[in-house]
Design a protein around this motif. Structure first.
Motif, PDB file in Angstrom:
ATOM      1  N   THR A  97      -7.127  -2.382  -3.744  1.00 24.33           N
ATOM      2  CA  THR A  97      -7.260  -1.963  -5.138  1.00 24.33           C
ATOM      3  C   THR A  97      -6.737  -0.540  -5.267  1.00 24.33           C
ATOM      4  O   THR A  97      -7.165   0.356  -4.537  1.00 24.33           O
ATOM      5  CB  THR A  97      -8.727  -2.025  -5.597  1.00 24.33           C
ATOM      6  OG1 THR A  97      -9.218  -3.351  -5.365  1.00 24.33           O
ATOM      7  CG2 THR A  97      -8.866  -1.686  -7.069  1.00 24.33           C
ATOM      8  N   VAL A  98      -5.788  -0.350  -6.191  1.00 22.44           N
ATOM      9  CA  VAL A  98      -5.185   0.955  -6.433  1.00 22.44           C
ATOM     10  C   VAL A  98      -5.241   1.247  -7.924  1.00 22.44           C
ATOM     11  O   VAL A  98      -5.452   0.355  -8.747  1.00 22.44           O
ATOM     12  CB  VAL A  98      -3.716   1.003  -5.940  1.00 22.44           C
ATOM     13  CG1 VAL A  98      -3.632   0.806  -4.436  1.00 22.44           C
ATOM     14  CG2 VAL A  98      -2.859  -0.021  -6.667  1.00 22.44           C
ATOM     15  N   GLY A  99      -5.042   2.503  -8.259  1.00 20.19           N
ATOM     16  CA  GLY A  99      -4.995   2.860  -9.669  1.00 20.19           C
ATOM     17  C   GLY A  99      -4.501   4.275  -9.855  1.00 20.19           C
ATOM     18  O   GLY A  99      -4.484   5.079  -8.914  1.00 20.19           O
ATOM     19  N   THR A 150       4.673   6.094  -3.071  1.00 23.86           N
ATOM     20  CA  THR A 150       5.785   6.204  -4.022  1.00 23.86           C
ATOM     21  C   THR A 150       5.279   6.459  -5.437  1.00 23.86           C
ATOM     22  O   THR A 150       5.726   7.384  -6.105  1.00 23.86           O
ATOM     23  CB  THR A 150       6.662   4.938  -3.995  1.00 23.86           C
ATOM     24  OG1 THR A 150       7.180   4.781  -2.662  1.00 23.86           O
ATOM     25  CG2 THR A 150       7.807   5.047  -4.983  1.00 23.86           C
ATOM     26  N   LEU A 151       4.338   5.623  -5.898  1.00 28.98           N
ATOM     27  CA  LEU A 151       3.846   5.784  -7.272  1.00 28.98           C
ATOM     28  C   LEU A 151       2.717   6.803  -7.389  1.00 28.98           C
ATOM     29  O   LEU A 151       2.388   7.229  -8.496  1.00 28.98           O
ATOM     30  CB  LEU A 151       3.387   4.435  -7.833  1.00 28.98           C
ATOM     31  CG  LEU A 151       4.478   3.364  -7.967  1.00 28.98           C
ATOM     32  CD1 LEU A 151       3.896   2.119  -8.618  1.00 28.98           C
ATOM     33  CD2 LEU A 151       5.681   3.868  -8.734  1.00 28.98           C
ATOM     34  N   GLY A 152       2.111   7.174  -6.267  1.00 26.39           N
ATOM     35  CA  GLY A 152       1.054   8.184  -6.298  1.00 26.39           C
ATOM     36  C   GLY A 152      -0.302   7.653  -6.735  1.00 26.39           C
ATOM     37  O   GLY A 152      -1.178   8.425  -7.142  1.00 26.39           O
ATOM     38  N   LEU A 207       0.838  -1.202   0.000  1.00 21.30           N
ATOM     39  CA  LEU A 207       0.000   0.000   0.000  1.00 21.30           C
ATOM     40  C   LEU A 207       0.872   1.251   0.000  1.00 21.30           C
ATOM     41  O   LEU A 207       0.662   2.165  -0.802  1.00 21.30           O
ATOM     42  CB  LEU A 207      -0.929  -0.001   1.211  1.00 21.30           C
ATOM     43  CG  LEU A 207      -1.766   1.264   1.419  1.00 21.30           C
ATOM     44  CD1 LEU A 207      -2.700   1.497   0.232  1.00 21.30           C
ATOM     45  CD2 LEU A 207      -2.557   1.159   2.705  1.00 21.30           C
ATOM     46  N   ALA A 208       1.872   1.292   0.863  1.00 24.73           N
ATOM     47  CA  ALA A 208       2.754   2.464   0.927  1.00 24.73           C
ATOM     48  C   ALA A 208       3.481   2.674  -0.395  1.00 24.73           C
ATOM     49  O   ALA A 208       3.596   3.805  -0.871  1.00 24.73           O
ATOM     50  CB  ALA A 208       3.764   2.298   2.075  1.00 24.73           C
ATOM     51  N   PHE A 209       3.954   1.604  -1.022  1.00 21.69           N
ATOM     52  CA  PHE A 209       4.676   1.731  -2.285  1.00 21.69           C
ATOM     53  C   PHE A 209       3.765   2.267  -3.389  1.00 21.69           C
ATOM     54  O   PHE A 209       4.103   3.248  -4.067  1.00 21.69           O
ATOM     55  CB  PHE A 209       5.264   0.384  -2.704  1.00 21.69           C
ATOM     56  CG  PHE A 209       5.990   0.428  -4.018  1.00 21.69           C
ATOM     57  CD1 PHE A 209       7.277   0.932  -4.100  1.00 21.69           C
ATOM     58  CD2 PHE A 209       5.386  -0.017  -5.180  1.00 21.69           C
ATOM     59  CE1 PHE A 209       7.956   0.992  -5.317  1.00 21.69           C
ATOM     60  CE2 PHE A 209       6.048   0.024  -6.404  1.00 21.69           C
ATOM     61  CZ  PHE A 209       7.335   0.539  -6.472  1.00 21.69           C
ATOM     62  N   ALA A 269      10.212  10.149 -12.326  1.00 19.71           N
ATOM     63  CA  ALA A 269       9.600   8.962 -11.721  1.00 19.71           C
ATOM     64  C   ALA A 269      10.679   8.078 -11.097  1.00 19.71           C
ATOM     65  O   ALA A 269      10.521   7.593  -9.970  1.00 19.71           O
ATOM     66  CB  ALA A 269       8.810   8.181 -12.764  1.00 19.71           C
ATOM     67  N   PHE A 270      11.780   7.884 -11.813  1.00 17.82           N
ATOM     68  CA  PHE A 270      12.860   7.051 -11.295  1.00 17.82           C
ATOM     69  C   PHE A 270      13.449   7.646 -10.018  1.00 17.82           C
ATOM     70  O   PHE A 270      13.685   6.922  -9.043  1.00 17.82           O
ATOM     71  CB  PHE A 270      13.957   6.855 -12.347  1.00 17.82           C
ATOM     72  CG  PHE A 270      15.084   6.012 -11.848  1.00 17.82           C
ATOM     73  CD1 PHE A 270      14.945   4.636 -11.767  1.00 17.82           C
ATOM     74  CD2 PHE A 270      16.281   6.582 -11.437  1.00 17.82           C
ATOM     75  CE1 PHE A 270      15.980   3.840 -11.276  1.00 17.82           C
ATOM     76  CE2 PHE A 270      17.314   5.802 -10.955  1.00 17.82           C
ATOM     77  CZ  PHE A 270      17.166   4.429 -10.878  1.00 17.82           C
ATOM     78  N   GLU A 271      13.667   8.946  -9.991  1.00 17.12           N
ATOM     79  CA  GLU A 271      14.210   9.591  -8.788  1.00 17.12           C
ATOM     80  C   GLU A 271      13.305   9.364  -7.588  1.00 17.12           C
ATOM     81  O   GLU A 271      13.777   9.065  -6.488  1.00 17.12           O
ATOM     82  CB  GLU A 271      14.405  11.087  -9.030  1.00 17.12           C
ATOM     83  CG  GLU A 271      15.611  11.412  -9.884  1.00 17.12           C
ATOM     84  CD  GLU A 271      15.775  12.907 -10.122  1.00 17.12           C
ATOM     85  OE1 GLU A 271      15.298  13.705  -9.287  1.00 17.12           O
ATOM     86  OE2 GLU A 271      16.384  13.263 -11.153  1.00 17.12           O
TER      87      GLU A 271
END
Length: 147
Positions: free
Chosen positions: A54-56, A36-38, A30-32, A106-108
């Motif tokens: 469920t994320v998106g 991280t990915l938003g 969930l945290a990632f 995104a990579f940073e």
């Protein structure tokens, strides 16, 4: 006389709604995906000590990823559960391909989160610039730069 067949005439109105990725730690996953990915959290369901999240991506409510416990599938034998766990640990069980207009940013952000980096942003021989990372469960994520 029949009308000529066109791809549009034969196409079904079908879309990808959700894809499943396994998780080994729902809070870390969930945290990632959220922090991280938003991604937006669309659902978070617990049942009998297991958890499905469920994320998106924001602005894409029709597309979701369900982060699910890999052992929850009915009919999975104990041997299969061990094989799944081994493949997840090696990062060979599941993969997801993402895209972004700014791969470097995104990579940073992903690297700053402490995620496991598999490959830094690279121009691939097949004409795509991307990077590869693993999520907390070991799933391989490739992030491509959209043009």
């Amino acid at each position: 006389m029949t009308a000529p067949s066109t791809p549009e005439a034969n196409a079904m109105d079908i879309a990808i709604h959700a894809s499943f990725l396994p998780h080994t730690d729902p809070d870390a996953s969930l945290a990632f995906y959220r922090d991280t990915l938003g991604f937006e959290v669309r659902n978070d369901v617990g049942y009998q000590g297991l958890r499905w999240i469920t994320v998106g991506p924001p602005g894409q409510p029709e597309t979701s990823i369900v982060l699910a416990p890999p052992s929850a599938s009915p009919g999975v034998t104990e041997d299969e559960k061990r094989t799944i766990a081994e493949m997840m640990a090696k990062g060979t069980y599941a993969m997801l391909l993402l895209a972004t207009p700014d791969l470097d940013a995104a990579f940073e952000r992903i690297q700053a989160s402490g995620a496991e980096i598999v490959e830094e942003p690279t121009m691939q021989p097949y004409g795509v610039r991307d990077c590869a990372v693993r999520d907390p469960a070991g799933n391989l994520l490739r992030v491509q730069e959209r043009r």
